[in-house]
Design a protein around this motif. Structure first.
Motif, short mmCIF file in Angstrom:
data_model
loop_
_atom_site.label_atom_id
_atom_site.label_comp_id
_atom_site.label_asym_id
_atom_site.label_seq_id
_atom_site.Cartn_x
_atom_site.Cartn_y
_atom_site.Cartn_z
N THR A 31 0.84 -1.21 0.00
CA THR A 31 0.00 0.00 0.00
C THR A 31 0.87 1.25 0.00
O THR A 31 1.66 1.47 0.93
N GLU A 32 0.73 2.06 -1.02
CA GLU A 32 1.38 3.36 -1.04
C GLU A 32 0.54 4.35 -0.23
O GLU A 32 -0.69 4.31 -0.26
N GLN B 104 4.27 -2.15 -4.53
CA GLN B 104 5.30 -2.42 -3.53
C GLN B 104 5.52 -1.15 -2.71
O GLN B 104 5.56 -0.05 -3.26
N SER B 105 5.65 -1.32 -1.40
CA SER B 105 5.82 -0.14 -0.56
C SER B 105 6.57 -0.49 0.71
O SER B 105 6.71 -1.67 1.07
N SER B 106 7.04 0.54 1.37
CA SER B 106 7.73 0.34 2.64
C SER B 106 6.71 0.28 3.77
O SER B 106 5.65 0.87 3.71
N LYS C 15 -9.38 0.37 -4.66
CA LYS C 15 -7.93 0.43 -4.83
C LYS C 15 -7.32 1.71 -4.28
O LYS C 15 -6.12 1.76 -4.00
N VAL C 16 -8.14 2.74 -4.16
CA VAL C 16 -7.69 4.04 -3.65
C VAL C 16 -8.68 4.50 -2.59
O VAL C 16 -9.90 4.37 -2.79
N LEU D 193 -4.53 6.32 0.44
CA LEU D 193 -3.98 4.97 0.35
C LEU D 193 -4.21 4.44 -1.06
O LEU D 193 -5.30 4.56 -1.60
N ARG D 194 -3.19 3.84 -1.63
CA ARG D 194 -3.32 3.17 -2.93
C ARG D 194 -2.78 1.76 -2.79
O ARG D 194 -1.60 1.58 -2.47
N GLY D 195 -3.66 0.77 -2.98
CA GLY D 195 -3.22 -0.60 -2.86
C GLY D 195 -4.13 -1.42 -1.96
O GLY D 195 -5.33 -1.15 -1.83
#
Length: 511
Positions: free
Chosen positions: A147-148, A329-331, A259-260, A289-291
């Protein structure tokens, strides 16, 4: 059109106020002038008040609410107990609770759509195992990767990103807001919603009736239906004395295709993007949030829709990742959460308490109101006394003057315990954020006051190790340059003011 709506507003509001006033007068008449058996009635109702007082003391609820009800009964020993029973013993409250239980069961059945990553998340961030476990295992809100996140402050940034994302919608758009008001912001959103609905996108709108009491006409759902938009009103306000009227939908949720998602403090009205100035510059915050985690807000919306309309939703039909993986992909990890006044747990409060209890270096807080009970006050002061740098920013120019007087009544005690207090000199601070130790943060709709923590439906997002955490901290530090720090000396007030502040603190659960 707007002049006509204003006349409708005025007539409806005056009618509601009149009906409530007549109900109170009628109750007082029954108690004080009811019949020749007045003395017997008085004794019986006094006994009722005594029994109600014992019931209140035995309840597993916040001390502030017990205190205010006991004070009312002491001031009005004949009328107070009857008033409590009238307000609290409502079928509408039980009806909402039953619907909530049903919807939660249905949500649990939808959980197999996703697999839990709690073990992996707690392994990566062992310092936050308690927070993650509480929200997922007890409260029922999963932790997500993939999730970005994007921190959006002030409101103008959210508005720009929201318009951009809305134009990409393909399947559905869900929005749930406390306040919607005609103007540049809402009109711009509505134009896109109308076009999307005409193109076959499912569009649903839900708003709180009290939040929109002075901003939308009573027939607004029918107006939106004419545009192809489904609309429902949360807890329509009725001129009847009832505890359920206190429970408002204070959430701000915007979901696009699952998704968003957006949440935070920003409603859909022009003051939130500084096109209308009411209290100086409006400082607010939102998060996008995206993901994967956007699905959690989709569930929150569908649950509330089912509760309000007493319907059943096919949650799986809206799951965006069926048959394919989310490639984002995200941290770090993201954990959306919601809070309901209909259960026995104060999720929003517990999120804040856990951040304060777990902090090692600092906790920075933005809140428009600072009216807290003993548990939150103790957590703030204990963190500061333990060497944690605790800083709180509140507004300099308030939207509710009595609430601000009550907020300032806490300043001196907090400052003497080591908490640093600032007021946003440029105007009104409406942001609701906690950020701690460069690792975790909460962004959402929950204020530090009794209504938000214990009476309203709220929501937010916990972030663990996301790059966005540092951006939230940086924004807080920049904001301090636009603030005035409050000192213990500046909190000195006259005895009369002190007594008035003490009275407001007693009445805090009602503010």
């Amino acid at each position: 059109m707007r002049r006509k709506w204003f006349r409708i507003f005025l007539r409806r509001r005056l009618f509601v106020a009149l009906l409530l006033f007549l109900q109170v007068c009628f109750l007082i008449f029954l108690v004080s002038l009811g019949s020749k058996y007045y003395s017997i009635v008085t004794v019986l109702l006094t006994l009722v008040s005594a029994g109600v007082s014992l019931h209140i003391l035995a309840q597993n609820t916040k001390g502030g609410y017990k205190l205010i009800w006991i004070a009312i009964i002491m001031l009005f020993p004949v009328f107070g107990g009857l008033f409590y029973l009238l307000v609290k013993l409502q079928t509408s409250t039980r009806k909402y609770s039953r619907r909530l239980e049903r919807v939660l069961r249905e949500r649990c059945e939808s959980c197999p759509l996703e697999s839990s990553i709690l073990d992996r998340a707690t392994t990566d961030y062992p310092d936050y195992v308690n927070e993650m476990s509480y929200l997922e295992k007890f409260a029922g809100f999963r932790v997500y990767d993939g999730t970005e996140t994007e921190y959006l402050s002030p409101g103008e940034e959210k508005f720009s990103r929201l318009i951009e994302e809305l134009k990409k919608a393909e399947k559905y758009i869900f929005l749930e807001y406390f306040i919607i008001q005609e103007g540049v912001m809402w009109d711009s959103v509505l134009r896109i919603l109308t076009k999307k609905a005409a193109a076959g996108v499912e569009v649903r709108v839900m708003y709180d009736d009290v939040g929109c009491f002075l901003t939308l006409p009573k027939n607004y759902p029918a107006y939106l239906a004419g545009l192809g938009i489904k609309c429902t009103v949360f807890n329509p306000f009725r001129p009847v004395l009832s505890a359920i009227q206190n429970n408002r939908d204070h959430r701000k949720i915007f979901v696009i295709d699952g998704k968003v998602a957006f949440t935070g403090g920003i409603n859909l009205a022009d003051e939130y993007i500084n096109l209308v100035e009411r209290f100086g510059h409006w400082k607010d915050a939102s998060i996008m949030l995206r993901g994967r985690a956007a699905w959690s807000f989709t569930l929150m919306f569908l649950q509330m829709w089912a509760i309000v309309n007493d319907t059943t939703e096919d949650y799986a039909a809206y799951y965006p990742w069926s048959g394919r993986d989310c490639e984002i992909q995200s941290s770090g990890y993201v954990q959306p959460y919601a809070d309901s006044p209909m259960d026995t747990d104060n999720v929003g409060e517990n999120v804040y308490l856990r951040i304060l209890g777990n902090a090692k270096k600092y906790v920075y807080i933005n809140t428009p109101y600072l009216i807290v009970d003993d548990s939150m006050f103790s957590a703030l002061t204990l963190a500061a006394k333990s060497g944690v740098d605790v800083r709180i920013v509140t507004p300099c120019h308030p939207d509710k003057k009595l609430v601000h007087v009550a907020t300032r009544s806490y300043y001196r005690d907090l400052i003497e315990a080591g908490v640093r207090i600032y007021e946003y000199s440029m105007g009104f601070m409406h942001s609701k954020i906690f950020v701690a130790d460069d690792t975790t943060a909460a962004v959402g709709t929950t204020n530090l006051d009794f209504r938000s923590l214990y009476l309203h439906f709220e929501c937010g997002v916990m972030l663990y190790g996301c790059d966005t955490v540092k951006k939230i901290k940086e924004d807080f530090i920049r904001t301090l340059d636009l603030c005035e720090e409050i000192t213990a000396e500046s909190c000195r007030v006259s005895i009369i003011t002190r007594l008035f502040q003490s009275l407001l603190r007693l009445l805090a659960p009602l503010l």
